[in-house]
Design an enzyme around this catalytic site. Sequence first.
Site, PDB file in Angstrom:
ATOM      1  N   ASP A  25     116.419  47.359 -13.227  1.00 57.60           N
ATOM      2  CA  ASP A  25     116.237  47.194 -14.685  1.00 57.60           C
ATOM      3  C   ASP A  25     116.611  48.395 -15.565  1.00 57.60           C
ATOM      4  O   ASP A  25     116.282  49.529 -15.235  1.00 57.60           O
ATOM      5  CB  ASP A  25     114.759  46.950 -15.021  1.00 57.60           C
ATOM      6  CG  ASP A  25     114.099  45.928 -14.161  1.00 57.60           C
ATOM      7  OD1 ASP A  25     114.755  45.311 -13.318  1.00 57.60           O
ATOM      8  OD2 ASP A  25     112.874  45.749 -14.331  1.00 57.60           O
ATOM      9  N   SER A  82     109.137  49.586 -14.500  1.00 57.86           N
ATOM     10  CA  SER A  82     109.821  49.467 -15.790  1.00 57.86           C
ATOM     11  C   SER A  82     108.938  49.744 -17.002  1.00 57.86           C
ATOM     12  O   SER A  82     107.714  49.593 -16.939  1.00 57.86           O
ATOM     13  CB  SER A  82     110.431  48.071 -15.920  1.00 57.86           C
ATOM     14  OG  SER A  82     111.542  47.990 -15.061  1.00 57.86           O
ATOM     15  N   GLU A 203     108.394  38.907 -16.322  1.00 60.29           N
ATOM     16  CA  GLU A 203     108.678  40.339 -16.246  1.00 60.29           C
ATOM     17  C   GLU A 203     109.428  40.781 -17.504  1.00 60.29           C
ATOM     18  O   GLU A 203     110.052  39.965 -18.191  1.00 60.29           O
ATOM     19  CB  GLU A 203     109.554  40.645 -15.019  1.00 60.29           C
ATOM     20  CG  GLU A 203     108.898  40.255 -13.699  1.00 60.29           C
ATOM     21  CD  GLU A 203     109.708  40.643 -12.463  1.00 60.29           C
ATOM     22  OE1 GLU A 203     109.102  41.146 -11.515  1.00 60.29           O
ATOM     23  OE2 GLU A 203     110.934  40.424 -12.436  1.00 60.29           O
TER      24      GLU A 203
HETATM   25  C1  FRU Z   1     112.068  43.375 -12.770  1.00 54.28           C
HETATM   26  C2  FRU Z   1     111.033  44.192 -12.010  1.00 54.28           C
HETATM   27  C3  FRU Z   1     109.942  44.644 -12.957  1.00 54.28           C
HETATM   28  C4  FRU Z   1     109.411  45.869 -12.274  1.00 54.28           C
HETATM   29  C5  FRU Z   1     110.649  46.466 -11.655  1.00 54.28           C
HETATM   30  C6  FRU Z   1     110.422  47.122 -10.336  1.00 54.28           C
HETATM   31  O1  FRU Z   1     113.306  43.340 -12.164  1.00 54.28           O
HETATM   32  O2  FRU Z   1     110.527  43.442 -10.939  1.00 54.28           O
HETATM   33  O3  FRU Z   1     108.971  43.683 -13.216  1.00 54.28           O
HETATM   34  O4  FRU Z   1     108.781  46.749 -13.153  1.00 54.28           O
HETATM   35  O5  FRU Z   1     111.576  45.401 -11.492  1.00 54.28           O
HETATM   36  O6  FRU Z   1     111.558  47.804  -9.903  1.00 54.28           O
END
Ligand code: FRU
Length: 490
Positions: A25, A82, A203
């Site tokens: 992300d 994230s 997310e």
């Molecule tokens: C989304 C996610 C978020 C998390 C991050 C972990 O792709 O799953 O929810 O914070 O990636 O790397």
Amino acid sequence: MTMQVTKPDHRGNYHFSPQQKWMNDPNGMVYFDGEYHLFFQHHPFGDTWGPMHWGHAVTRDLTNWEELPIALEPDEHGTIFSGSAVVDWHNTTGFFPDEPGLVAIFTHHLERPDAPVVQTQSLAYSTDKGRTWIKYAGNPVLERADLPDFRDPKVFRHEPSGQWIMVVACGQIASLYHSPDLKQWTWGSDFGEGIGSHEGVWECPDLFELHVDGDQAKSRWVMLVSIGDGGSGTEGSRTQYFIGDFDGITFTPDEASQQVRWLDHGRDNYAGVSWSDVPEEDGRRLYLGWMSNWRYANQTPTDGWRGAMTIARELTLETVDGEMTLMQRPARELEAARTPVLELADVTLAELRQELETLRLDTFELEVQAEGGRSFEFRLRQGEGCGTPVGFDAQAGELYIDRTQSGESEFHADFAGRHTAKTGPESDTQLRIFVDRSSVEVFEGGGRLVMTDLIFPKAEADRLSVFSADESLKFRSVQIFRIAGSSKEA
Ligand code: FRU
């Protein structure tokens, strides 16, 4: 005689990807003092997902990216998931007695043996334009012991209420909190029960206000929500959006948002959020997403690095065929980076076919306006026995990208495939197609339909051709540009 086969280098020319190892992300996207910051989920010791850090890159023009040293590393509260970043212009936090600086609001993800996973929200701040970060001593600032999935805080300043607002993913809903100082948070409301897609965990939400049809007196709020790979289909992870109203506490969706609305109709645009603090004189809502899909993200065939971002896009709200629609257009900076390769007006299919024959291109933009209601297809990144058809099927009223023969695809059973999106009522077909070493992004009708797909062609698959069953088809215009860009280490 042996033929020389070039080793494919799938690193994009004008797309950001880390010099080494894994990325997912985009995080902490904030504009400050002439720089667009892009932090990102990063595993610096492996090319698959692992203990998360925040990597860091900056750009001034949204096409040339400079990768900087890692910004945030795991600590006793966990790894760094994230989150977002803002400029604290008026020192609400007390971190900036001298001049405004940056605050990152992120999730600490803690895994311990024999204990459930804990996700909490924390702060770090920087007084040197994001180059170094100090974690706040009072971390974490927000905890919810009842929730195993509590992450991805996106924070913005809400002037009417004089508060900071946080939208954060909680299982399969998004919660809204508010705070005077980014440290003390009060729950305001929940959104998401019984609305939208719940095929996977929610997310990376985002929430922002946009003018409608460019009318400064009219606005709505947009909520983006990414959905993890949970569905039974082949789509994997993707992003939906809602349009509604926000009063500082509660987001109330409009009627039209009762139906699921996808932000992108391809497979590879996930966890995207918008940049904070773009100056008011500029006024744009700029966005980019992670150009992959949890279904196969850990297996894509890149060498030593893995993961890229989409191009930067401007988001607007416009009424299209009577329906309020979230539009995505390539950020205008990409236009400044291009040099024309071919420019044709009122050209027949046969003429165009001939013009394309001599071109050899692996990264470019193709801009096309064709007579409405007629089918045609461009085959991108064509080589020996491979190519990626992108076209408009007038009978089905569909735009498509077909990556079944696009290059390497055996790394996952769900990768090869043909992806479609319904277009609106007949009018000229307008496409802007961005091709890079391992991606295709198609913007139709001024950005009302977008499809983003990864492809992994051979380096020598550099031809482009056009097809139509309808020999009388004419293109009103066809333009091809090279795009200068780079992604390098500082
Ligand atoms: C989304 C996610 C978020 C998390 C991050 C972990 O792709 O799953 O929810 O914070 O990636 O790397």
